[in-house]
Write a protein that holds these residues in place. Structure first.
Motif, PDB file in Angstrom:
ATOM      1  N   ALA A 202       0.872  -1.179   0.000  1.00 47.86           N
ATOM      2  CA  ALA A 202       0.000   0.000   0.000  1.00 47.86           C
ATOM      3  C   ALA A 202       0.907   1.226   0.000  1.00 47.86           C
ATOM      4  O   ALA A 202       1.675   1.426   0.943  1.00 47.86           O
ATOM      5  N   GLN A 203       0.818   2.033  -1.049  1.00 50.42           N
ATOM      6  CA  GLN A 203       1.769   3.143  -1.180  1.00 50.42           C
ATOM      7  C   GLN A 203       1.499   4.234  -0.152  1.00 50.42           C
ATOM      8  O   GLN A 203       0.348   4.570   0.124  1.00 50.42           O
TER       9      GLN A 203
ATOM     10  N   THR B  60      -1.248  12.994   0.446  1.00 56.42           N
ATOM     11  CA  THR B  60      -0.080  12.109   0.473  1.00 56.42           C
ATOM     12  C   THR B  60       0.595  12.084  -0.901  1.00 56.42           C
ATOM     13  O   THR B  60       1.816  12.003  -1.002  1.00 56.42           O
ATOM     14  N   THR B  61      -0.203  12.146  -1.965  1.00 59.21           N
ATOM     15  CA  THR B  61       0.344  12.079  -3.330  1.00 59.21           C
ATOM     16  C   THR B  61       1.167  13.334  -3.623  1.00 59.21           C
ATOM     17  O   THR B  61       2.304  13.263  -4.104  1.00 59.21           O
ATOM     18  N   GLN B  62       0.582  14.491  -3.317  1.00 57.70           N
ATOM     19  CA  GLN B  62       1.293  15.768  -3.526  1.00 57.70           C
ATOM     20  C   GLN B  62       2.602  15.786  -2.729  1.00 57.70           C
ATOM     21  O   GLN B  62       3.636  16.222  -3.244  1.00 57.70           O
ATOM     22  N   ALA B  63       2.560  15.313  -1.486  1.00 56.58           N
ATOM     23  CA  ALA B  63       3.779  15.334  -0.653  1.00 56.58           C
ATOM     24  C   ALA B  63       4.868  14.472  -1.300  1.00 56.58           C
ATOM     25  O   ALA B  63       6.043  14.862  -1.338  1.00 56.58           O
TER      26      ALA B  63
ATOM     27  N   ARG C 165      -5.355   7.991  -8.698  1.00 57.39           N
ATOM     28  CA  ARG C 165      -5.105   8.440 -10.080  1.00 57.39           C
ATOM     29  C   ARG C 165      -3.700   8.955 -10.314  1.00 57.39           C
ATOM     30  O   ARG C 165      -3.268   9.101 -11.448  1.00 57.39           O
ATOM     31  N   GLY C 166      -2.982   9.282  -9.247  1.00 55.05           N
ATOM     32  CA  GLY C 166      -1.663   9.901  -9.407  1.00 55.05           C
ATOM     33  C   GLY C 166      -1.812  11.363  -9.777  1.00 55.05           C
ATOM     34  O   GLY C 166      -2.752  12.028  -9.335  1.00 55.05           O
ATOM     35  N   ALA C 167      -0.886  11.870 -10.619  1.00 55.79           N
ATOM     36  CA  ALA C 167      -0.934  13.271 -11.043  1.00 55.79           C
ATOM     37  C   ALA C 167      -1.644  13.355 -12.388  1.00 55.79           C
ATOM     38  O   ALA C 167      -1.188  12.773 -13.378  1.00 55.79           O
ATOM     39  N   VAL C 168      -2.764  14.064 -12.425  1.00 57.62           N
ATOM     40  CA  VAL C 168      -3.550  14.193 -13.661  1.00 57.62           C
ATOM     41  C   VAL C 168      -3.524  15.664 -14.082  1.00 57.62           C
ATOM     42  O   VAL C 168      -3.922  16.548 -13.312  1.00 57.62           O
TER      43      VAL C 168
ATOM     44  N   LEU D 233       5.668   8.513  -8.416  1.00 50.07           N
ATOM     45  CA  LEU D 233       4.563   7.920  -7.637  1.00 50.07           C
ATOM     46  C   LEU D 233       4.511   6.404  -7.847  1.00 50.07           C
ATOM     47  O   LEU D 233       4.377   5.643  -6.877  1.00 50.07           O
ATOM     48  N   ASP D 234       4.592   5.977  -9.100  1.00 50.73           N
ATOM     49  CA  ASP D 234       4.398   4.546  -9.382  1.00 50.73           C
ATOM     50  C   ASP D 234       5.551   3.693  -8.849  1.00 50.73           C
ATOM     51  O   ASP D 234       5.394   2.489  -8.660  1.00 50.73           O
TER      52      ASP D 234
END
Ligand code: PLP
Length: 296
Positions: A55-56, A227-230, A264-267, A291-292
């Motif tokens: 789990a990322q 969390t994704t942005q960080a 979705r990651g960065a869109v 991210l991936d």
């Protein structure tokens, strides 16, 4: 989307972690009609995406679960129990043959205030599910509309009972905003405060590029710390970044915009309120490569 597995958690403090996770049928009912989570949206949740068997950003999700619980005056979640359950779920959905082609697994974990009539422990569960692969969206970009969230930028301080900045189960407003976007021929939303500061999406964090810098609004404005942005800011160490307020004027001037989230990651944003916007595909690919690649 497809449910893959479901664990019911026993959240009593004195139950050993190994005995507190119960595998149940993912398609069978789990919640009682008297649970405050379903009756009043009174609970917190997180969704982490699964790659490489893990789990990322799990620790950041656990920390935010605790933060949301604090903001909502819920009992502090036993993080060692949630961590163990999510790790187990991530490993199970990563087993060969579980996912179909083009699917990506995520783990949603939820803690409600418990039963309205009985009181007692919070209710907890962990759901593994399969969603769509976001790669096409990351290439095509999305159309967004700017919508007023209706609260001033200082709402967290002046009216903490409005629970802005907590990842609560009460997402009906966010869903309504997304329906409004569709009515306006768009895919997603950027919320602004009633006094003109840019906030976030209904299920994502905004990043704007201004003067060569990546900028995201601060949590104090009543947005979720993403969390994704960080992880994007930390992973792209050669690109300057800053967390600060963004005005509507700056949103109009930004030379690139992204909405970021775990699933979705960065869109990239390709249109705001019907006006085309430039997209930086190279930087989008770099963001998503960072991210991936995360392994936990
Ligand atoms: N903001 C809101 C309101 C969200 O619902 C989400 C995710 O669901 C995010 C931001 C992005 O958070 P994360 O990147 O941790 O998934």
């Amino acid at each position: 989307m497809r449910a893959l597995l479901l664990y019911r958690l026993d959240l009593a403090d004195d139950v050993p972690v190994d005995d507190a996770v119960h595998v149940v049928d993912a398609t069978a009912p789990l919640i009682r009609a008297t649970d405050l989570g379903v009756n009043r949206g009174d609970g917190v949740f997180e969704t982490a995406v699964v790659r490489h068997g893990a789990a990322q950003s799990l620790e950041a999700h656990l920390e935010r679960l605790g933060r949301s619980a604090r903001l909502m005056e819920l009992p502090p979640p036993r993080l060692e129990l949630w961590r163990a359950a999510v790790l187990r779920a991530a490993a199970a959905v990563s087993a060969p043959g579980v996912l179909h082609d083009g699917e990506l697994a995520s783990i949603k974990f939820v803690m409600t205030r418990g039963d309205e009539f009985d009181g007692g422990e919070p209710t907890g569960w962990v759901l593994g599910f399969a969603g769509g692969d976001p790669r096409a969206l990351r290439r095509a970009g999305i159309r967004v509309v700017v919508l007023d969230r209706g609260y001033r930028h200082d709402v967290m301080r002046t009216a903490p009972w409005l629970l802005q900045g907590a990842k609560s189960l009460a997402y009906a407003v966010n869903q309504a905003a997304l329906r409004e976007a569709v009515r306006r021929a768009a895919d997603d939303v950027i919320f602004v405060s009633s006094d003109g500061l840019v906030l976030e999406g209904p299920r994502s964090t905004l990043i704007a590029r201004l003067g060569g810098k990546l900028i995201t609004p601060p949590a104090e404005l009543g947005v979720l710390p993403g969390t994704t942005q960080a992880d994007i800011f930390a992973g792209l160490s050669d690109v300057p970044s800053e967390t600060r307020a963004i005005t509507l004027r700056e949103l109009a001037d930004a030379d690139a915009l992204w909405l970021c989230s775990s699933t979705r990651g960065a869109v990239p944003v390709r249109e705001v309120d019907g006006l085309g916007r430039p997209m930086d595909h190279t930087l989008t690919e770099r963001m998503n490569a960072v991210l991936d690649a995360r392994r936990g």
